[in-house]
Design a protein around this motif. Structure first.
Motif, short mmCIF file in Angstrom:
data_model
loop_
_atom_site.label_atom_id
_atom_site.label_comp_id
_atom_site.label_asym_id
_atom_site.label_seq_id
_atom_site.Cartn_x
_atom_site.Cartn_y
_atom_site.Cartn_z
N TRP A 72 0.85 -1.19 0.00
CA TRP A 72 0.00 0.00 0.00
C TRP A 72 0.88 1.24 0.00
O TRP A 72 2.10 1.17 0.23
CB TRP A 72 -0.90 0.02 1.23
CG TRP A 72 -2.19 -0.72 1.05
CD1 TRP A 72 -2.63 -1.36 -0.07
CD2 TRP A 72 -3.21 -0.90 2.04
NE1 TRP A 72 -3.87 -1.92 0.16
CE2 TRP A 72 -4.24 -1.65 1.43
CE3 TRP A 72 -3.36 -0.49 3.37
CZ2 TRP A 72 -5.41 -2.02 2.12
CZ3 TRP A 72 -4.51 -0.85 4.04
CH2 TRP A 72 -5.52 -1.60 3.42
N GLN A 73 0.28 2.39 -0.24
CA GLN A 73 1.03 3.65 -0.20
C GLN A 73 1.71 3.82 1.15
O GLN A 73 1.21 3.36 2.17
CB GLN A 73 0.09 4.83 -0.45
CG GLN A 73 -0.42 4.92 -1.88
CD GLN A 73 -1.31 6.14 -2.09
OE1 GLN A 73 -1.58 6.90 -1.17
NE2 GLN A 73 -1.78 6.31 -3.30
N GLU A 142 6.29 -1.47 -10.63
CA GLU A 142 5.23 -1.50 -9.63
C GLU A 142 4.36 -0.24 -9.71
O GLU A 142 3.13 -0.30 -9.62
CB GLU A 142 5.83 -1.63 -8.23
CG GLU A 142 4.79 -1.87 -7.17
CD GLU A 142 5.37 -2.54 -5.96
OE1 GLU A 142 4.69 -3.40 -5.37
OE2 GLU A 142 6.51 -2.20 -5.59
N GLU A 146 0.37 -0.06 -11.16
CA GLU A 146 -0.72 0.53 -10.38
C GLU A 146 -1.42 1.64 -11.16
O GLU A 146 -2.66 1.70 -11.21
CB GLU A 146 -0.17 1.09 -9.07
CG GLU A 146 -1.23 1.76 -8.21
CD GLU A 146 -0.70 2.26 -6.89
OE1 GLU A 146 -1.42 3.02 -6.22
OE2 GLU A 146 0.44 1.91 -6.52
N GLY A 149 -3.09 0.14 -14.31
CA GLY A 149 -4.01 -0.98 -14.11
C GLY A 149 -3.74 -2.09 -15.10
O GLY A 149 -4.66 -2.63 -15.71
N SER A 154 1.89 -6.38 -13.85
CA SER A 154 1.86 -7.07 -12.56
C SER A 154 2.47 -8.46 -12.69
O SER A 154 3.21 -8.91 -11.80
CB SER A 154 0.42 -7.17 -12.05
OG SER A 154 -0.10 -5.89 -11.77
N THR A 172 3.78 -8.49 -4.04
CA THR A 172 3.15 -7.23 -4.44
C THR A 172 2.62 -7.30 -5.86
O THR A 172 1.60 -6.68 -6.19
CB THR A 172 4.13 -6.04 -4.29
OG1 THR A 172 5.31 -6.30 -5.06
CG2 THR A 172 4.51 -5.83 -2.83
N HIS A 176 -1.23 -6.31 -6.67
CA HIS A 176 -1.62 -5.36 -7.72
C HIS A 176 -2.56 -6.04 -8.72
O HIS A 176 -3.54 -5.44 -9.17
CB HIS A 176 -0.39 -4.83 -8.45
CG HIS A 176 0.37 -3.78 -7.70
ND1 HIS A 176 -0.23 -2.62 -7.26
CD2 HIS A 176 1.66 -3.71 -7.30
CE1 HIS A 176 0.66 -1.87 -6.63
NE2 HIS A 176 1.81 -2.52 -6.63
N PHE A 316 -8.17 5.45 -6.30
CA PHE A 316 -8.73 4.11 -6.16
C PHE A 316 -9.97 4.06 -5.27
O PHE A 316 -10.67 3.05 -5.26
CB PHE A 316 -7.67 3.14 -5.63
CG PHE A 316 -6.86 3.70 -4.47
CD1 PHE A 316 -7.32 3.57 -3.18
CD2 PHE A 316 -5.66 4.35 -4.71
CE1 PHE A 316 -6.60 4.09 -2.12
CE2 PHE A 316 -4.92 4.87 -3.65
CZ PHE A 316 -5.40 4.74 -2.34
#
Length: 412
Positions: A72-73, A142, A146, A149, A154, A172, A176, A316
């Motif tokens: 996550w961020q 990565e 994101e 999309g 990914s 990760t 994603h 998102f």
């Protein structure tokens, strides 16, 4: 244990170069332990220490020490650390080796990903072009996966992680992919890759990734109407986030539980809890509070709360937050606001349950809310079409409660 030992080493360091090098090792240990808030603080300490000495080389070392990705961020939702962004922008004006520039570009992009900022894509693409090894390539991919999309990107992350024994990218990359599958109305793939990510995260003892995967599975349980299972998984993940020091620990569990209450029809019984989460996550929860107030017959206060709401971020959580707003508009019979929100949601009419692409929370399909807005606006034929579409999407997501409600609305 490693973080404790490194903290002691930092306290006993003998010079600037050793001090920053040890801080870099400490922040990497904190990231691996899931203590992202502590890692950000360690990086801030290293950056400010370097700045106090006028040593750009040490500041670069501090920024490039962050080599571990996170699922996550790394910052609180809706915030940007402008001093950090400004320092990175200044360093990127220097003459740098390709590998250092690539790492600084990904650091810059990670500080702004999720914002409506075209420099994020530019930085990530340049970082990819400059990448001199698998870690640098994966770090840039990565971000691109994101933002775009893109399931293929990914999958490339997973392949890099497998080929070069970098399990964090095997995890990760799958997480994603889960978000991308959700956006594509593909819950089967979403569940499969999440389960794979969770198994790997447990094997390699990655606490934050475990929590993120558990939250994704909780979201699927919520969509399917298995509210007790969803609450159990959210509580389990929330406890893990608090224990490790996630930057998202404050308020997230309360938000997730409030979304369950909204979905199971008990939001009105939890007004005090919703007020509490609103105090932490305002303005993200303004419309949720308005709905809780309405459920208690407090429409005057609900309208006052609604009037204080600001624009919704194009990220998102967009369909989730926009659907919450539309639900409040319908509940308060605000025809003037209904036209605009209807137009805003219309491009998402074929999309998944609102917010599913966040893999964190979800509401009924956007098409269902469009149907309610169309009814409010007196567009009965459009409403019937929206409800029929919503029923089909709900069935695709194994959400019989939503499907049945939408079918009943389609024929009335």
């Amino acid at each position: 244990m490693a973080a404790c030992l490194l903290s002691d080493a930092v306290a006993n360091s003998t010079g600037p170069d050793e001090h920053v090098e040890l801080l870099g090792r400490l922040l990497r240990a904190q990231i691996r332990a899931g203590a992202i808030a502590a890692a950000r603080e360690t990086r801030r300490e290293a950056v400010e220490y370097a700045e106090s000495l006028g040593r750009d080389d040490l500041m670069i070392a501090a920024f490039t020490a962050w080599t571990e990705p996170t699922p996550w961020q790394t910052r609180t939702y809706g915030t940007v650390d402008r001093p950090i962004v400004d320092r990175l922008s200044r360093l990127l004006e220097r003459e740098l080796t390709p590998s250092v520039r690539s790492r600084l570009l990904t650091a810059y992009a990670n500080e702004l990903v999720g914002e409506d900022d075209p420099t994020v894509l530019e930085a990530a693409q340049e970082a990819l072009d400059l990448a001199t090894g698998p870690r640098l390539r994966a770090a840039a991919l990565e971000i691109l996966a994101e933002v775009h999309g893109d399931a293929e990107l990914s999958q490339e992350l997973v392949e890099i992680g497998t080929e070069h024994d970098l399990p964090v990218y095997r995890i990760t990359g799958r997480l994603h992919h889960a978000a991308i599958a959700a956006a594509a109305n593909d819950p089967v793939t979403m569940r499969r890759v999440t389960a794979e990510a969770l198994d790997l995260a447990r094997t390699y003892r990655m606490p934050e990734a475990i929590a993120v995967a558990e939250i994704t599975l909780a979201t699927l349980a919520l969509i399917e109407g298995r509210f007790a299972d969803a609450a159990h998984l959210y509580n389990k993940a929330g406890e893990g986030m608090r224990r490790t020091g996630s930057v998202h620990a404050a308020g997230f569990l309360q938000l997730a539980l409030a979304v369950i209450w909204l979905n199971d029809g008990t939001l009105g019984a939890h007004l005090d809890d919703v007020r509490a989460v609103h105090a932490v996550l305002d303005p993200m929860t303004t419309d949720l509070l308005a709905l809780a107030l309405h459920a208690n017959g407090l429409d005057t206060e609900a309208r006052e709360v609604r009037a204080s709401s600001g624009p919704i971020r194009p990220d998102f959580f967009f369909t989730f937050l926009t659907t919450l707003r539309a639900m409040a508009i319908v509940a308060l019979n605000d025809r003037d606001a209904a036209e605009e929100i209807y137009a805003t949601l219309l491009p998402h009419r074929n999309g998944p349950p609102a917010g599913a692409e966040s893999t964190a929370v979800a509401l009924r399909p956007v098409a269902h809310t469009l149907g309610e807005l169309a009814v409010l606006l007196g567009r009965d034929h459009e409403a019937a079409d929206h409800f029929a579409r919503a029923a089909a999407i709900a069935a695709q997501w194994n959400a019989p409660h939503w499907a049945a409600e939408a079918r009943s609305r389609a024929t009335t």
